[in-house]
Design an enzyme around this catalytic site. Structure first.
Site, PDB file in Angstrom:
ATOM      1  N   ASP A   7      46.193   2.505 -29.544  1.00 17.26           N
ATOM      2  CA  ASP A   7      47.592   2.097 -29.376  1.00 17.26           C
ATOM      3  C   ASP A   7      48.337   3.225 -28.651  1.00 17.26           C
ATOM      4  OD1 ASP A   7      49.622  -0.071 -31.086  1.00 17.26           O
ATOM      5  OD2 ASP A   7      50.516   1.666 -30.069  1.00 17.26           O
ATOM      6  N   ASN A  62      50.769  -8.658 -36.813  1.00 20.50           N
ATOM      7  CA  ASN A  62      52.145  -9.155 -36.741  1.00 20.50           C
ATOM      8  C   ASN A  62      52.095 -10.542 -36.103  1.00 20.50           C
ATOM      9  OD1 ASN A  62      53.322  -6.777 -37.774  1.00 20.50           O
ATOM     10  ND2 ASN A  62      53.189  -5.802 -35.772  1.00 20.50           N
ATOM     11  N   GLN A 109      56.098  -8.830 -33.838  1.00 22.79           N
ATOM     12  CA  GLN A 109      55.125  -8.936 -32.745  1.00 22.79           C
ATOM     13  C   GLN A 109      55.834  -8.735 -31.410  1.00 22.79           C
ATOM     14  OE1 GLN A 109      52.776 -12.566 -32.635  1.00 22.79           O
ATOM     15  NE2 GLN A 109      51.505 -11.812 -30.946  1.00 22.79           N
ATOM     16  N   VAL A 135      53.678  -7.952 -28.365  1.00 18.72           N
ATOM     17  CA  VAL A 135      52.757  -8.380 -27.304  1.00 18.72           C
ATOM     18  C   VAL A 135      52.126  -9.698 -27.751  1.00 18.72           C
ATOM     19  CG1 VAL A 135      50.708  -7.810 -25.958  1.00 18.72           C
ATOM     20  CG2 VAL A 135      52.298  -5.982 -26.631  1.00 18.72           C
ATOM     21  N   HIS A 190      46.253  -9.617 -31.721  1.00 26.02           N
ATOM     22  CA  HIS A 190      45.585  -8.321 -31.903  1.00 26.02           C
ATOM     23  C   HIS A 190      45.687  -7.898 -33.359  1.00 26.02           C
ATOM     24  CE1 HIS A 190      49.793  -7.697 -30.766  1.00 26.02           C
ATOM     25  NE2 HIS A 190      49.771  -6.612 -31.541  1.00 26.02           N
ATOM     26  N   HIS A 234      45.849  -4.576 -35.734  1.00 26.51           N
ATOM     27  CA  HIS A 234      46.069  -3.133 -35.768  1.00 26.51           C
ATOM     28  C   HIS A 234      45.084  -2.521 -36.765  1.00 26.51           C
ATOM     29  CE1 HIS A 234      50.170  -3.041 -33.805  1.00 26.51           C
ATOM     30  NE2 HIS A 234      50.106  -4.324 -34.166  1.00 26.51           N
TER      31      HIS A 234
HETATM   32  P1  AMP Z   1      52.753  -5.792 -32.006  1.00 22.51           P
HETATM   33  O1  AMP Z   1      54.145  -5.286 -32.328  1.00 22.51           O
HETATM   34  O2  AMP Z   1      51.963  -6.192 -33.210  1.00 22.51           O
HETATM   35  O3  AMP Z   1      52.796  -6.854 -30.929  1.00 22.51           O
HETATM   36  O4  AMP Z   1      51.979  -4.550 -31.422  1.00 22.51           O
HETATM   37  C1  AMP Z   1      51.951  -4.232 -30.081  1.00 22.51           C
HETATM   38  C2  AMP Z   1      51.390  -2.849 -29.995  1.00 22.51           C
HETATM   39  O5  AMP Z   1      50.934  -2.649 -28.672  1.00 22.51           O
HETATM   40  C3  AMP Z   1      52.403  -1.732 -30.284  1.00 22.51           C
HETATM   41  O6  AMP Z   1      51.915  -0.953 -31.386  1.00 22.51           O
HETATM   42  C4  AMP Z   1      52.453  -0.934 -28.991  1.00 22.51           C
HETATM   43  O7  AMP Z   1      52.564   0.451 -29.201  1.00 22.51           O
HETATM   44  C5  AMP Z   1      51.121  -1.297 -28.344  1.00 22.51           C
HETATM   45  N1  AMP Z   1      51.065  -1.216 -26.889  1.00 22.51           N
HETATM   46  C6  AMP Z   1      51.958  -1.696 -25.993  1.00 22.51           C
HETATM   47  N2  AMP Z   1      51.540  -1.451 -24.731  1.00 22.51           N
HETATM   48  C7  AMP Z   1      50.363  -0.799 -24.841  1.00 22.51           C
HETATM   49  C8  AMP Z   1      49.420  -0.270 -23.904  1.00 22.51           C
HETATM   50  N3  AMP Z   1      49.627  -0.351 -22.592  1.00 22.51           N
HETATM   51  N4  AMP Z   1      48.303   0.330 -24.359  1.00 22.51           N
HETATM   52  C9  AMP Z   1      48.096   0.431 -25.697  1.00 22.51           C
HETATM   53  N5  AMP Z   1      48.918  -0.054 -26.629  1.00 22.51           N
HETATM   54  C10 AMP Z   1      50.046  -0.659 -26.211  1.00 22.51           C
END
Ligand code: AMP
Length: 105
Positions: free
Chosen positions: A30, A86, A93, A95, A99, A101
């Site tokens: 992450d 999430n 959430q 992205v 996924h 974590h």
């Molecule tokens: P979520 O809030 O569950 O959608 O988690 C998205 C996660 O993606 C967050 O913890 C971000 O820090 C991580 N994230 C966003 N962009 C990138 C990236 N380019 N490479 C690695 N992690 C990322």
């Protein structure tokens, strides 16, 4: 529609520190870690969120959990990790490509 950042990482069009990869999923660090070890386990199938999974995704979801074990074993963390998903913007959430974590201190 533009690919999500995770789809770009899967396609090797964006950089990531890849920890694990097979035909079903990829796992990478992450970018904004919330623990000493914070890895995202991402199925390659473009599923937006857990709530969009159906019975045909059962194997894929189970596989992602077993990949967490593989990662934990490699990092000597088999007895010390937690997983989080999430589901939906209201739950944090950001992205919209499913996924898991993987967090460990
Ligand atoms: P979520 O809030 O569950 O959608 O988690 C998205 C996660 O993606 C967050 O913890 C971000 O820090 C991580 N994230 C966003 N962009 C990138 C990236 N380019 N490479 C690695 N992690 C990322």
């Amino acid at each position: 529609m533009t690919d999500t950042i995770f789809q770009q990482i899967i396609n090797k069009q964006a950089p990531a520190n890849i920890r694990y990869e097979d035909e079903y999923c990829i796992a990478f660090d992450d970018i904004n870690p919330k623990a000493s070890i914070h890895i995202l386990i991402v199925p390659k199938k473009p599923i937006k969120m857990l709530a969009e999974c159906h019975s045909e995704d059962q194997h894929l979801l189970g596989h992602c959990l077993l990949v967490a074990n593989t990662i934990a074993e490699r990092l000597n963390r088999l007895d010390n990790y937690r997983l989080m998903i999430n589901n939906g913007a209201k739950a944090g959430q950001e992205v919209f490509h499913l996924h898991v974590h993987f967090l460990s201190n």
